[in-house]
Design an enzyme around this catalytic site. Structure first.
Site, PDB file in Angstrom:
ATOM      1  N   HIS A 467      19.598  15.401   0.262  1.00 45.39           N
ATOM      2  CA  HIS A 467      20.479  15.518  -0.903  1.00 45.39           C
ATOM      3  C   HIS A 467      19.722  15.126  -2.182  1.00 45.39           C
ATOM      4  O   HIS A 467      19.674  15.886  -3.156  1.00 45.39           O
ATOM      5  CB  HIS A 467      21.696  14.599  -0.698  1.00 45.39           C
ATOM      6  CG  HIS A 467      22.664  14.594  -1.831  1.00 45.39           C
ATOM      7  ND1 HIS A 467      23.848  15.310  -1.810  1.00 45.39           N
ATOM      8  CD2 HIS A 467      22.644  13.965  -3.039  1.00 45.39           C
ATOM      9  CE1 HIS A 467      24.500  15.120  -2.943  1.00 45.39           C
ATOM     10  NE2 HIS A 467      23.788  14.307  -3.713  1.00 45.39           N
ATOM     11  N   GLU A 468      19.123  13.939  -2.156  1.00 43.45           N
ATOM     12  CA  GLU A 468      18.402  13.483  -3.352  1.00 43.45           C
ATOM     13  C   GLU A 468      17.202  14.380  -3.640  1.00 43.45           C
ATOM     14  O   GLU A 468      16.846  14.633  -4.787  1.00 43.45           O
ATOM     15  CB  GLU A 468      17.962  12.014  -3.206  1.00 43.45           C
ATOM     16  CG  GLU A 468      19.105  11.022  -3.045  1.00 43.45           C
ATOM     17  CD  GLU A 468      20.221  11.173  -4.082  1.00 43.45           C
ATOM     18  OE1 GLU A 468      19.944  11.606  -5.220  1.00 43.45           O
ATOM     19  OE2 GLU A 468      21.386  10.862  -3.754  1.00 43.45           O
ATOM     20  N   HIS A 471      18.313  17.315  -5.642  1.00 43.96           N
ATOM     21  CA  HIS A 471      18.351  16.979  -7.080  1.00 43.96           C
ATOM     22  C   HIS A 471      16.935  17.009  -7.660  1.00 43.96           C
ATOM     23  O   HIS A 471      16.704  17.500  -8.769  1.00 43.96           O
ATOM     24  CB  HIS A 471      18.902  15.559  -7.282  1.00 43.96           C
ATOM     25  CG  HIS A 471      20.391  15.441  -7.198  1.00 43.96           C
ATOM     26  ND1 HIS A 471      21.253  16.246  -7.907  1.00 43.96           N
ATOM     27  CD2 HIS A 471      21.181  14.555  -6.519  1.00 43.96           C
ATOM     28  CE1 HIS A 471      22.505  15.873  -7.650  1.00 43.96           C
ATOM     29  NE2 HIS A 471      22.487  14.860  -6.813  1.00 43.96           N
ATOM     30  N   HIS A 474      15.688  20.356  -8.480  1.00 45.86           N
ATOM     31  CA  HIS A 474      16.331  20.836  -9.715  1.00 45.86           C
ATOM     32  C   HIS A 474      15.546  20.325 -10.933  1.00 45.86           C
ATOM     33  O   HIS A 474      15.323  21.047 -11.908  1.00 45.86           O
ATOM     34  CB  HIS A 474      17.772  20.302  -9.736  1.00 45.86           C
ATOM     35  CG  HIS A 474      18.701  21.048 -10.625  1.00 45.86           C
ATOM     36  ND1 HIS A 474      20.004  20.658 -10.830  1.00 45.86           N
ATOM     37  CD2 HIS A 474      18.533  22.153 -11.396  1.00 45.86           C
ATOM     38  CE1 HIS A 474      20.599  21.494 -11.664  1.00 45.86           C
ATOM     39  NE2 HIS A 474      19.728  22.405 -12.025  1.00 45.86           N
TER      40      HIS A 474
END
Length: 675
Positions: A467-468, A471, A474
């Protein structure tokens, strides 16, 4: 000499952590504010007519020293804090708040911005420039630039107060987390706990020169205890301590602070002409209004509640049948869920953990990013770090060009807040023809290696890392002109799409085969385990959905109406939780007093965005599944239309360009087994 105020002479312009002293921060931030003020004054005093370049661009690229010093400071405040840093934060925050207001309430500056804004249709701007102009204009209009002087002053007072007390909120939560220890001296009390958890607790006790074992409220200690400890009384003690953070009528009590934050936010919104804080916030989100958010949450609630109630009844019956438990309490939830899951799927984290050695999982994330986006990650030793546990990487593309610097910080320690997050020390942007590459960091709290074992992750921790890392991608793949539109600078209910979509690869056999290898034998995770991971993915999904919805609805409760009448925090919370309640209430506990996402982080009126983004991510991943989970063409579409574009266009436009249609909630309901 203050290293923070000069251009860094380090490799890739990285932060020179070892040369930065705590006493450098305050003077550097003050100097940064002075330099930024001068830049603003120069824009205002410019005799030429306002243009996009001399006003909007000049503002966007200003404040370099301030941006650099404050981003390093606040990242350390979260990941490596101490009393001194906390004290500096109390001084720095009001200064930054005041400076922010000096800019937004500067009427001469606003006149220039307005002059450019009023002729936007004739300026021949790119999409990104139009977005920037729109954002700049709104940052004034939405934050009081049109108010009369007395109301501007009132706004300043509110913002100053909010900046101080939200910091105080976070420091209280950290203090309460650090203050509690469950000290066990009787070995029988460890019954049920995994060996690795016991070993970590013993090492912690030894490091504090105590006999026995110590458990804390840090997740790697707390979660296994709640999941596996057979001693129900001790689970109860730990759970009550966890839920009582900021709710103990002591010096770290957050009840008054929460009420004050909610009331100040509401006053601020009213002052600016909005019905509530949520109305103010959501105007600049995909969801647009509190009504839309509530109907989205309640719609999901209607679909999830029957499943959740059925799951809860099954769990209750299972606990009664297993141990004669008549009333299932909150401290029983994780314990019996784990036992039921083992019974149904014959799968538990202890079986899986040997396949998820931290280094392997991280390399797996790197390999997947390589297959999808052509990236390579090389660990380097010559980049300065703020703690010895941090690892640093150069990220390059297929042609060997530098894409980003990546920092990873994985283990809990005293000066680090709980949870997991991604942040950056430097944004990506293009200036004077040079594409400045970003410096991105992920911070987590995973189980530390012990004397006998490496860091082995639970499956939940594996998805957290992915998940991190989503990010981080991105941030790393950002390719925009302006720093304020780069990377994760997007609508808040869009920001979780890249992170949540990444979690999907953790469930795919092709992806797991790349990194889920037994840390001792090298054996690839058995297919039956993979099938069970997939089968159990929607285990108790109704209950999990209800839990997320309860947080989103509590957030809306605090922020979508006037909180002036709330005097009793606990009573208010109980009322908000009523539609989603499954377990009996615990009178010693409150959620809001440690709900850092909404009272200290940026999620106020935005907690719903996790669920909102799940709709996007389920729909987006369905596309990858249709084309192949490593299909480069689909990955490039995602990169070019979502990851690299940051906040340069409206997220729905970007999403539709990638997917060909608006996101459909059916994909989420299907994945969650709620259809």
């Amino acid at each position: 000499m203050n290293v923070l105020t000069k251009k860094f002479t380090t490799i890739h312009d990285t932060a020179p952590f070892s040369s930065i002293k705590n006493e450098d921060f305050l003077p550097a931030i003050k100097q940064g504010i002075d330099a930024a003020r001068k830049e603003i004054d120069a824009i205002v005093a410019n005799p030429d007519a306002p243009t996009f370049e001399n006003t909007i661009e000049a503002m966007t690229f200003g404040g370099e020293i301030l941006e650099r010093a404050s981003s390093i400071f606040f990242n350390l405040h979260s990941a490596e804090t101490n009393d001194e840093i906390q004290k500096i934060a109390m001084e720095v925050s009001p200064l930054l708040s005041e400076f922010g207001n000096d800019v937004r309430l500067n009427s001469a500056l606003f006149e220039r911005v307005k002059a450019v804004y009023n002729q936007k249709d004739s300026l021949n701007l790119t999409e990104e420039q139009k977005t920037l102009l729109d954002k700049q204009y709104k940052s004034f209009a939405r934050n009081g630039a049109n108010l009369p002087e007395d109301k501007k002053n009132k706004l300043r007072e509110i913002d100053m107060e909010l900046s101080k007390i939200s910091l105080q909120f976070g420091e209280n939560v950290l203090a309460e987390t650090n203050a509690y220890q469950l000290h066990i001296t009787n070995e029988a009390d460890l019954s049920g706990l995994p060996e690795g958890t016991i070993e970590a607790a013993r090492e912690l006790a030894a490091s504090l020169e105590k006999e026995g074992w110590i458990f804390t409220l840090d997740y790697p200690s707390y979660v296994p205890f709640m999941t596996y400890a057979d001693n129900r009384e001790l689970r109860k003690e730990l759970a009550i301590a966890f839920g009582a953070k900021g709710f103990q009528k002591n010096e770290f009590d957050n009840q008054e602070i929460v009420l004050k934050i909610a009331k100040l936010r509401h006053q601020r919104a009213e002052l600016l002409g909005y019905a509530s804080h949520a109305n103010f916030v959501l105007e600049e989100r995909m969801a647009e209004s509190p009504e839309k958010v509530k109907s989205f949450l309640n719609d999901l609630l209607a679909k999830a509640k029957p499943a959740a109630q059925k799951e809860f009844a099954e769990l209750t019956a299972f606990a009664k049948e297993t141990d004669g438990i008549d009333h299932l309490e909150k401290w029983d939830g994780a314990y019996y869920s784990e036992k039921l899951k083992q019974k149904l799927f014959n799968l538990d984290d202890e079986k899986l953990k040997p396949y998820f050695k931290l280094e392997n999982v991280l390399n797996g994330a790197f390999t997947i990013a390589g297959k999808l986006y052509g990236l390579t990650f090389e660990e380097v030793q010559d980049i300065d770090k703020y703690h010895k546990d941090v690892t640093t990487y150069e990220v390059k593309d297929e042609n060997g060009n530098l894409v980003a610097i990546f920092y990873a910080d994985f283990f809990p320690r005293k000066g680090k807040r709980n949870g997991a997050w991604m942040t950056s020390f430097k944004s990506q942007y293009v200036k004077e023809g040079v594409n400045e590459r970003p410096h991105v960091s992920i911070v987590c709290n995973f189980t530390k290696p012990t004397e006998t074992k490496p860091s082995l992750l639970t499956f939940n921790e594996v998805t957290t890392l992915f998940h991190e890392f989503g990010h981080a991608l991105h941030g790393m793949l950002a390719d925009t002109i302006y720093p304020s539109l780069s990377g994760t600078s997007v609508y808040w209910d869009f920001v979780e799409l890249p992170s949540q979509v990444m979690e999907n690869w953790c469930y795919e056999p092709q992806a797991l085969a790349l990194f889920a290898h037994h840390y001792q034998t090298g054996e690839v995770i058995p297919m039956e385990y993979i099938n069970k991971i997939k089968e159990s993915a929607s285990f108790q999904e109704g209950m999990a959905t209800m839990r997320q919805l309860s947080f989103g609805l509590l957030d809306m409760g605090w922020h979508s109406a006037d909180p002036g009448g709330i005097t009793d925090l606990k009573a208010f919370e109980t009322e908000q939780f009523a539609p989603t309640q499954l377990y009996p209430d615990v009178k010693e506990n409150a959620m809001s007093t440690a709900f850092s996402h909404i009272f200290q982080g940026g999620y106020s009126s935005g907690y719903y965005s996790y669920k909102w983004a799940e709709v996007l991510d389920a729909d987006a991943f369905e596309y990858f599944q249709e084309k192949g989970i490593f299909d480069r063409e689909t990955a490039n579409k995602f990169k070019d239309n979502v990851l690299s574009k940051g906040g340069t266009e409206h997220p729905m436009i970007l999403y539709k360009r990638f997917r060909g249609h608006e996101p459909r909630p059916e994909a989420l309901l299907k994945r969650a087994g709620l259809l």
